[in-house]
Scaffold this active site. Structure first.
Site, PDB file in Angstrom:
ATOM      1  N   GLU A 186      67.591  11.071  91.339  1.00 46.95           N
ATOM      2  CA  GLU A 186      68.180   9.781  90.953  1.00 46.95           C
ATOM      3  C   GLU A 186      69.426   9.473  91.774  1.00 46.95           C
ATOM      4  OE1 GLU A 186      69.506   9.301  86.855  1.00 46.95           O
ATOM      5  OE2 GLU A 186      69.485   7.127  87.032  1.00 46.95           O
TER       6      GLU A 186
ATOM      7  N   ARG B 123      70.377  23.262  85.733  1.00 48.28           N
ATOM      8  CA  ARG B 123      70.174  23.016  84.305  1.00 48.28           C
ATOM      9  C   ARG B 123      68.797  23.453  83.830  1.00 48.28           C
ATOM     10  NH1 ARG B 123      71.712  17.081  84.254  1.00 48.28           N
ATOM     11  NH2 ARG B 123      72.339  17.282  86.435  1.00 48.28           N
TER      12      ARG B 123
HETATM   13  O1  LIG Z   1      63.920  13.535  88.036  1.00 51.59           O
HETATM   14  P1  LIG Z   1      64.987  13.617  89.087  1.00 51.59           P
HETATM   15  O2  LIG Z   1      65.424  12.247  89.584  1.00 51.59           O
HETATM   16  O3  LIG Z   1      64.629  14.528  90.198  1.00 51.59           O
HETATM   17  O4  LIG Z   1      66.313  14.183  88.396  1.00 51.59           O
HETATM   18  C1  LIG Z   1      66.307  15.219  87.455  1.00 51.59           C
HETATM   19  C2  LIG Z   1      67.042  16.419  87.936  1.00 51.59           C
HETATM   20  O5  LIG Z   1      68.423  16.096  88.176  1.00 51.59           O
HETATM   21  C3  LIG Z   1      69.231  17.075  87.557  1.00 51.59           C
HETATM   22  O6  LIG Z   1      69.482  18.168  88.385  1.00 51.59           O
HETATM   23  P2  LIG Z   1      70.517  18.151  89.615  1.00 51.59           P
HETATM   24  O7  LIG Z   1      69.733  18.084  90.892  1.00 51.59           O
HETATM   25  O8  LIG Z   1      71.574  17.130  89.389  1.00 51.59           O
HETATM   26  O9  LIG Z   1      71.110  19.602  89.622  1.00 51.59           O
HETATM   27  P3  LIG Z   1      71.890  20.535  88.576  1.00 51.59           P
HETATM   28  O10 LIG Z   1      70.853  20.975  87.574  1.00 51.59           O
HETATM   29  O11 LIG Z   1      72.344  21.641  89.460  1.00 51.59           O
HETATM   30  O12 LIG Z   1      73.010  19.755  87.927  1.00 51.59           O
HETATM   31  C4  LIG Z   1      68.428  17.499  86.355  1.00 51.59           C
HETATM   32  O13 LIG Z   1      68.835  18.760  85.844  1.00 51.59           O
HETATM   33  C5  LIG Z   1      67.025  17.513  86.873  1.00 51.59           C
HETATM   34  O14 LIG Z   1      66.663  18.744  87.481  1.00 51.59           O
HETATM   35  N1  LIG Z   2      71.154  10.114  84.475  1.00 51.87           N
HETATM   36  C1  LIG Z   2      71.173  11.458  84.589  1.00 51.87           C
HETATM   37  N2  LIG Z   2      71.917  12.209  83.760  1.00 51.87           N
HETATM   38  C2  LIG Z   2      71.930  13.566  83.867  1.00 51.87           C
HETATM   39  N3  LIG Z   2      71.228  14.228  84.786  1.00 51.87           N
HETATM   40  C3  LIG Z   2      70.467  13.520  85.635  1.00 51.87           C
HETATM   41  N4  LIG Z   2      69.643  13.904  86.645  1.00 51.87           N
HETATM   42  C4  LIG Z   2      69.127  12.796  87.190  1.00 51.87           C
HETATM   43  N5  LIG Z   2      69.556  11.679  86.576  1.00 51.87           N
HETATM   44  C5  LIG Z   2      70.400  12.112  85.582  1.00 51.87           C
END
Ligand SMILES: O=P(O)(O)OC[C@H]1O[C@H](OP(=O)(O)OP(=O)(O)O)[C@H](O)[C@@H]1O
Ligand SMILES: Nc1ncnc2[nH]cnc12
Length: 170
Positions: free
Chosen positions: A95, A58
């Site tokens: 998270e 993302r």
């Molecule tokens: O602050 P944090 O607890 O580290 O979480 C935030 C991250 O989690 C999500 O990515 P995710 O790893 O789910 O991957 P994606 O973008 O491939 O969906 C989001 O896009 C952030 O990069």
């Molecule tokens: N609550 C949440 N929703 C979407 N993306 C996330 N990445 C980490 N925590 C998330």
């Protein structure tokens, strides 16, 4: 424009207890997507920026259009095993799990000023690791810009004195 009106909250995804902030409903709307990128561009307008770095996946949705808007290059920070060249890698917690991120060793030259962009700041694990990778290459992190910040998880406290911009907070 209230960006929250365009974000869908899905309870218990990807695991029980997580309220997932789904931005697909926002980026599905062209004018709203553009307004998000414009707002982020304005938020960082006073910074000198050579490159935007965004973590997969993302972070690409936010970071690549922001790089085009600012006229900078874009550095993809990818999940382990995806980048073809020589990389540095680091493990991290987020998270709802654990993962490993990688950056091409030659993506950033020492002294280049890098702005990090992502859709969402939660625990800060992803961005703390992104900062670590950029610093290992000698890049200077000049800030981190997000569409969403989950204030209740206090990810900011993991990011030292990096300037943080977020458009909306839950
Ligand atoms: O602050 P944090 O607890 O580290 O979480 C935030 C991250 O989690 C999500 O990515 P995710 O790893 O789910 O991957 P994606 O973008 O491939 O969906 C989001 O896009 C952030 O990069
Ligand atoms: N609550 C949440 N929703 C979407 N993306 C996330 N990445 C980490 N925590 C998330």
């Amino acid at each position: 424009m209230n960006f929250k009106d365009y974000i869908r909250i899905i309870p218990d995804f990807p695991q029980p207890g997580i309220r997932f902030k789904d931005i697909t409903t926002l980026i599905n709307n062209g004018p709203v997507y553009r307004a998000v990128i414009d707002a982020l561009r304005e938020a960082v307008a006073d910074k000198q920026i050579d490159l935007i770095a965004g973590p997969e996946a993302r972070g690409f949705i936010v970071g690549a259009p922001l790089a085009i808007a600012l006229g900078t290059g874009f550095v993809p920070i990818r999940k382990s095993g995806k980048l073809p060249g020589e990389v540095v890698e680091a493990n991290y917690d987020l998270e709802y799990g654990k993962d490993k991120l990688a950056i091409h060793k030659d993506a950033i030259k020492p002294g280049q000023k890098v702005l990090i962009a992502d859709d969402l700041l939660a625990t800060g694990g992803t961005i703390a690791t992104t900062i670590n990778l950029i610093n290992q290459l000698g890049g200077e992190v000049v800030g981190a810009a997000f569409l969403i910040e989950l204030g209740y998880l206090d990810g900011r406290s993991k990011l030292g004195d990096v300037d943080i911009f977020s458009l909306i907070t839950y």
